[in-house]
Design a protein around this motif. Structure first.
Motif, PDB file in Angstrom:
ATOM      1  N   UNK A  36      73.790 -53.544  69.668  1.00  0.00           N
ATOM      2  CA  UNK A  36      75.171 -54.065  68.730  1.00  0.00           C
ATOM      3  C   UNK A  36      75.321 -53.357  67.297  1.00  0.00           C
ATOM      4  N   UNK A  37      74.064 -53.235  66.858  1.00  0.00           N
ATOM      5  CA  UNK A  37      74.150 -52.991  65.441  1.00  0.00           C
ATOM      6  C   UNK A  37      73.782 -51.595  65.067  1.00  0.00           C
ATOM      7  N   UNK A  38      72.631 -51.140  66.061  1.00  0.00           N
ATOM      8  CA  UNK A  38      71.956 -49.922  65.437  1.00  0.00           C
ATOM      9  C   UNK A  38      72.933 -48.786  65.655  1.00  0.00           C
ATOM     10  N   UNK A  39      73.998 -48.497  66.346  1.00  0.00           N
ATOM     11  CA  UNK A  39      74.871 -47.384  66.424  1.00  0.00           C
ATOM     12  C   UNK A  39      75.633 -47.343  65.046  1.00  0.00           C
ATOM     13  N   UNK A  40      75.552 -48.213  64.361  1.00  0.00           N
ATOM     14  CA  UNK A  40      76.303 -48.191  62.908  1.00  0.00           C
ATOM     15  C   UNK A  40      75.397 -47.581  61.775  1.00  0.00           C
ATOM     16  N   UNK A  41      74.230 -47.604  61.928  1.00  0.00           N
ATOM     17  CA  UNK A  41      73.001 -46.903  61.215  1.00  0.00           C
ATOM     18  C   UNK A  41      73.526 -45.424  61.033  1.00  0.00           C
ATOM     19  N   UNK A  42      73.310 -44.941  59.700  1.00  0.00           N
ATOM     20  CA  UNK A  42      73.726 -43.707  59.398  1.00  0.00           C
ATOM     21  C   UNK A  42      75.331 -43.145  59.229  1.00  0.00           C
TER      22      UNK A  42
END
Lengths: 467, 467
Positions: B365-371
């Motif tokens: 739910x958070x990691x897709x935002x990384x980068x």
């Protein structure tokens, strides 16, 4: 705590036939069909209050929840220079309203003594890199408390900023240091932020399941940061309880929230006034007006009624600020289309005042102001504006209350929350949901490659036009 | 100064039939009756520009006036810790727009070095004693420059605060000290503030007679304080000149301001969209949205047309802010009445950006935002919101520009000022006057005992109602 025998006063003379030369509301209806209609709305709300579906009703009496906010503030909110709240919408607007109303103006520019040792406050709502890059160099991770707030735990704007902060905190404090510096406020026991808190040993302050974001100001969403900032949350909650008690009666004439909802619903649906201005005459109520705008817009702007019929309904709430906006949108209010109703909001007495000194006596354009106080001027402007609108046949009403403090603010929060619940029933819509914002979230997720969100396939723009 | 080959881009695909499934504007009309209508509006504005009645057209080329602002800033604006501008409405909103767009966020909290030795800025618009009592103890008369701004020189809110300041300055500096610390910006040669400046030896910066408050941002009203704060006013004025040159043509398809005015006028008068949202996706454009609100509301909200016929016309401009207000009024925009049109505003590139670090990889739910960067997120939200509105058949358009700086801001000011002049002609009203605000001023004067203002005789309130 001082005895406070009464709540706000609603002056709705400028909303009735007599005051407006026949425009506005026929007062006889307030004891006739409008009273009947309200009785049904009251019953519908009462049922949802009783079942607990409308969880905001229970917050002012939830001592245990308040105690958790206070305890977390006592444990973690001492000896910090800054409180950074990461949250957007209902996770930010209530706190901003509390800040504007109950902290001295320019709080972050005051020195420690004037802040009574309480921290500066930063609310990270919008994920604008300009704002965050200006802030980050100025906060010391060792001296800052962070509070991430999201009911669902999935709010992209909030999580992206959390990840930036998280990375900085881990680098500065190590993973072990995070629980001292980061408090999570989210739905109890569910969602990504609750999981994160559990697995990393972070303090979790729960938002009750039946309390939506825009109804959460009296939950830990507002109460925890308020408590860190030295606001007396007992007074806030007491004011809310008092307001709830005053707005419990099924008779329209004895229910203030019902009267507010009934007049504004009628203004929109029968009198042709869909634009509804919330216009405080007090800088301290700026944040409250934005909080009320969200409450009104998200609760009442609905495509479907509760029977599933297409209604596409809801007034447009417009925050405005006296006297400032007399020099901006008053011209439109006075002379433009008769599609507006104004709700003035003001304290009856100032917290402090300033006498305009009798200088420049040789200048009659100035000297008449000498000897008056600024509060007199501001309230005079409010009365004059209401009267000017009345003379132009423009519907308006005024809510006054004794003075702006935690107790009256808690009362205003509750008055408006109950009013919007009644208004939802009058419109025949569910004031608790917000189905219309989902599509934008899915499209954003698709643009950012979130799993479960398809590529949004935004069509190529046919009409780009160079200006 | 960098070469800038082009101005903003207007994407109005989401305002046309094809994009909206038949709602919105028939694009054929843009080369037919709307082009004809615009040609007449253009001619009417051109005439008033030529005669000098529309004085704002001349400001970007008035080198002498700009030089006066700069010289006053050089003479009096050095070695001060604070700049206090006393002004309201058009005397404050343009400066707030400049501050928000061109100074780093949180300017007043930055240290001297980060402010490059420039002063903190306080704008005293509303005469709220809470705000003034919080500020006064924090400013040192010896280290503060005051600028009182009022076109007419009679603005009660401004004069009352001036008298408070005046008294304090006289006490601290003696009457002789005032000219070093107080600059007057007012109509050239007329009115009480001009008299005061002349008799007390204060520096006067003139507002040209034919420049009204809401059109005055590029006069000394904005230029002097901007110059004190280190803003490059040459760039502001150059951007304004470029925008004026781009919006000079009588052909609709070649006049950006004309296109904006035509689409918004049509949205209100034929398509049933009187609520017009100005919705920037950049914290730096907050002040601009409020400035534009005043410009639209006061210029177009009119009872009478230029023939003296009762029309009671004008759209309701509503500032909104992305992504924040996706969590407030988007629900209403998506599902409520189809009475709204949205104008999104955004830079195409960030001034600075932040990459969301790839932390918390175990949480999808958070990691897709990384980068991704925060700017990508913010612009993705904007594109997604525009597309969601389009799919719901809701008219919207988007103005983008290369980046937010003095040149583009000057261009936006001019684009909107010219657009509202055309819109006035399309509505058939005079965009330069504001007759509807006079009654409130007279009533306030009466309440405060101003000579020439009769007792307002506000009728006793019949319907006060205890809440």
């Amino acid at each position: 705590m001082t005895a406070r025998p009464r709540g706000p006063v609603l002056d709705h003379g400028n909303a009735l036939h007599e005051g407006l030369g026949g425009a506005g509301v026929d007062p006889k209806r307030l004891e006739g069909d409008l009273a009947d209609r309200f009785r049904a709305a009251h019953a519908a709300v009462e049922e949802r209050r009783r079942t607990g579906e409308m969880g905001f009703f229970r917050l002012p009496g939830d001592e245990e929840l308040a105690a958790r906010s206070r305890a977390a503030a006592d444990d973690l909110g001492r000896d910090v220079d800054a409180l950074v709240v990461i949250g957007i919408g209902g996770s930010a607007l209530g706190l901003a309203a509390i800040r504007d109303a109950l902290l001295p103006a320019g709080w972050n520019e005051l020195d420690d003594e004037a802040r009574r040792g309480r921290p500066r406050l930063y609310i990270l709502a919008n994920p604008d890199p300009d704002t965050l890059t200006a802030l980050l160099p100025r906060i010391d991770p060792e001296r800052t408390l962070f509070n991430v707030v999201s009911k669902s735990g999935t709010t992209a704007e909030t999580l992206a900023q959390l990840m930036v902060i998280w990375s900085g905190l881990e680098a500065a404090l190590g993973a072990d240091g995070l629980p001292r510096r980061l408090v999570v406020t989210t739905s109890s026991g569910r969602g990504p932020l609750a999981e994160l808190a559990a697995s990393r040993g972070l303090r979790l302050l729960p938002i009750p399941e039946a309390v939506g974001g825009r109804f959460s100001v009296l939950s830990p969403v507002g109460a925890f940061p308020a408590s860190v900032l030295g606001v007396d949350i007992d007074e806030l909650l007491m004011g809310a309880r008092e307001a709830a008690a005053r707005s419990a009666h099924p008779t329209l004439a004895e229910n203030p929230a019902g009267m507010l909802a009934t007049l504004l619903h009628l203004a929109d649906t029968e009198l042709g006034h869909p634009v509804q201005l919330f216009m405080p005459y007090a800088d301290g109520l700026r944040g409250f007006a934005y909080w009320a705008q969200q409450l009104w817009a998200e609760s009442l702007g609905k495509a479907l009624d509760t029977e599933g019929r297409l209604v596409e309904t809801g007034p447009t709430p417009l925050p405005a600020f006296g006297a400032t906006d007399q020099h901006s949108i008053l011209q439109l209010m006075m002379e433009g289309p008769r599609d507006k109703v104004v709700v003035f909001l003001a304290p009856e007495a100032p917290r402090r005042d300033i006498v305009v000194p009798p200088v420049l006596r040789d200048y009659p354009a100035l000297s008449y102001l000498g000897g008056h106080t600024l509060f007199e001027l501001l309230q005079g402007e409010r009365r004059a504006t209401a009267e000017a609108l009345r003379r132009a046949g423009r519907m308006n009403m005024t809510i006054t209350f004794e003075r702006l403090d935690a107790r009256s603010l808690g009362g205003l929060f509750m008055l408006f929350q109950i009013a919007v619940a009644y208004a939802g029933a009058l419109y025949g819509v569910d004031p608790l949901d917000q189905p219309g914002v989902e599509l934008g979230k899915v499209l954003t997720g698709g643009l950012l490659g979130r799993s479960g969100c398809p590529d949004p396939e935004i069509p190529p723009v046919a009409s780009r036009w160079r200006m």
